[in-house]
Design a protein around this motif. Structure first.
Motif, PDB file in Angstrom:
ATOM      1  N   GLN A  40      -5.887  -0.868  -6.506  1.00  0.00           N
ATOM      2  CA  GLN A  40      -6.878   0.192  -6.157  1.00  0.00           C
ATOM      3  C   GLN A  40      -6.053   1.415  -6.064  1.00  0.00           C
ATOM      4  OE1 GLN A  40      -8.681  -1.720  -2.880  1.00  0.00           O
ATOM      5  NE2 GLN A  40     -10.320  -2.531  -3.780  1.00  0.00           N
ATOM      6  N   GLU A  41      -5.247   1.609  -5.412  1.00  0.00           N
ATOM      7  CA  GLU A  41      -4.196   3.111  -5.289  1.00  0.00           C
ATOM      8  C   GLU A  41      -3.846   3.457  -6.491  1.00  0.00           C
ATOM      9  OE1 GLU A  41      -1.428   2.257  -2.291  1.00  0.00           O
ATOM     10  OE2 GLU A  41      -2.803   2.828  -0.480  1.00  0.00           O
ATOM     11  N   ARG A  43      -6.659   4.832  -8.653  1.00  0.00           N
ATOM     12  CA  ARG A  43      -7.119   6.117  -7.948  1.00  0.00           C
ATOM     13  C   ARG A  43      -6.134   7.389  -8.127  1.00  0.00           C
ATOM     14  NH1 ARG A  43      -7.516   4.371  -3.268  1.00  0.00           N
ATOM     15  NH2 ARG A  43      -5.665   5.030  -2.056  1.00  0.00           N
ATOM     16  N   ARG A  89       0.968  -1.199   0.023  1.00  0.00           N
ATOM     17  CA  ARG A  89      -0.053   0.047  -0.034  1.00  0.00           C
ATOM     18  C   ARG A  89       0.962   1.330   0.133  1.00  0.00           C
ATOM     19  NH1 ARG A  89      -5.241  -1.157   1.202  1.00  0.00           N
ATOM     20  NH2 ARG A  89      -5.487   1.007   0.500  1.00  0.00           N
ATOM     21  N   LEU A  90       0.249   2.378  -0.253  1.00  0.00           N
ATOM     22  CA  LEU A  90       0.962   3.565  -0.499  1.00  0.00           C
ATOM     23  C   LEU A  90       1.593   4.055   0.853  1.00  0.00           C
ATOM     24  CD1 LEU A  90       1.840   5.961  -2.506  1.00  0.00           C
ATOM     25  CD2 LEU A  90      -0.248   6.987  -2.023  1.00  0.00           C
TER      26      LEU A  90
END
Length: 402
Positions: free
Chosen positions: A247-248, A251, A88-89
């Motif tokens: 998903q990131e 986005r 994740r970011l």
């Protein structure tokens, strides 16, 4: 017929034993090549991202930061690109902040106290304390301490640089993030499909092996299939992490914005598919217990498990846009539900009288788990919850009326 273990082949002729060893060796080589090909397809883009990030970071460090030997900028850029793959970011940013903290604290203290054993310990303690004070997670603490060690032991600060080294590293890290999210982002759905391969393929094999073991009433084979399904936990975790990263990307990466809708649909399918896999594991556990307790397992139940494995394979094929019609898989799932209904036996005409099952205690529970797994698979194919539940009920009614 009681469950049995496969007899050991101790009395095989030497020729048969050599053939078996050679066959197992070829299978291991083939599997190893498949795994390496899968890893190359999954992480091949990582090499491109790292190369682009290193080149840009070196150019920026040399041309705009006045660094005659730009090492930290491209090094940090490559590290951030590698760390951001499948994470994740937030964790990626923690890594970058940890590197910058370690450099800043190390440069500040080494210029005053020099290099030595106690200086190294003090630098690490202070770097981690600063990371704790800004409420960093494990990645930030690890990177802050590790980078402080490198700065404290490798070389003293280079005073003639036009900017501090932590600025050089920060620029490299930001370039790595920009390359991974903006310039050369991953293909979200393609990456998810490749992460799903090591989950779905072993599941299909385990279900087919379970059906074969049930047909032979081979307790050892059933237990081996159950262990195979239980061993998919870490791969499912990797799939979930990859889903969060995808998903990131859709986005934040303009090049992938148009894939938001398709990824949202794929995300829902993956979640329902994972739930169905937990159901498959429960089915295998209960049917293994049924074998151990010498319960009857009708042939219809075995055929239903084989058909369930086929439906998962069909869903895997139809996950690509060019093969997006799920009706074949849905038909296979509902046929499997009918078979399980037949394995359970017809309901009693008088509801006040007990229902005589063809299944034992564990088999009856396995049938219920099968209905739940089939419902989740129907939802993974794109159906709504109400529609999937109604179709499962209709399939059971058809089985009971025959």
């Amino acid at each position: 017929m009681p469950a049995k273990q496969e007899p050991a082949a101790d009395n095989d002729p030497p020729r048969h034993r050599v053939d078996r060893i050679w066959s197992a060796l070829r299978e291991r080589v083939r599997h190893g090549l498949q795994v390496r090909a899968w890893r190359l397809r999954l992480f091949g883009l990582l090499a491109v991202q790292a190369g682009v990030a290193a080149s840009i970071a070196w150019f920026v460090g040399y041309q705009f930061l006045g660094n005659p030997v730009p090492v930290l900028a491209p090094t940090t850029a490559v590290g951030i690109v590698a760390a951001s793959m499948g994470t994740r970011l937030r964790r990626t940013v923690e890594l970058l902040v940890g590197v910058i903290l370690g450099l800043a604290v190390g440069d500040a203290l080494m210029s005053m106290f020099g290099i030595g054993p106690w200086q190294t310990g003090v630098v690490v303690v202070l770097a981690i304390i600063v990371a704790v004070l800004i409420k960093g997670g494990g990645s930030l603490l690890t990177q802050a301490g590790g980078t402080a060690v490198l700065i404290a032991t490798l070389e003293p600060p280079v005073r003639e640089l036009s900017v501090p080294r932590f600025v050089d590293s920060a620029v490299g890290g930001l370039i790595g993030l920009a390359v991974g999210l903006l310039l050369v982002p991953i293909h979200p759905q393609r990456t998810m499909q490749r992460l799903a391969e090591p989950v779905l393929d072993p599941t299909i094999d385990a279900l087919r092996n379970l059906a074969a073991a049930l047909r032979r009433r081979d307790l050892g084979g059933a237990e081996q299939s159950l262990n195979g399904l239980r061993g998919l936990g870490s791969r499912t975790t990797a799939l979930d992490e990859g889903l969060g990263a995808a998903q990131e990307v859709v986005r934040l990466a303009p090049l992938r914005w148009r894939q938001r809708r398709s990824l949202a649909k794929y995300t829902r399918a993956v979640h329902h598919l994972e739930r169905s896999l937990y159901g498959c594991r429960a089915i295998a556990r209960r049917l293994t217990k049924a074998l151990r307790d010498d319960e009857p397992i009708p042939d219809e139940f075995v055929a239903a498990i084989e058909l369930l494995a086929t439906s998962v394979q069909t869903l895997r094929r139809t996950s690509t846009p060019e093969r997006a019609d799920p009706r074949e898989a849905q038909g296979q799932i509902l046929t499997a539900v009918e078979l399980v209904g037949k394995a359970q036996g017809k309901p009693a005409p008088d509801p006040t009288r007990p229902h005589t099952h063809r299944l034992g205690y564990s088999g009856a529970i396995a049938a219920g788990e099968f209905h739940t797994a089939a419902h989740d698979l129907l939802m993974a194919s794109g159906m709504g919850a109400d529609e999937a539940g109604e179709l499962v009920r209709q399939a059971l009614d058809r089985a009971g009326s025959e």
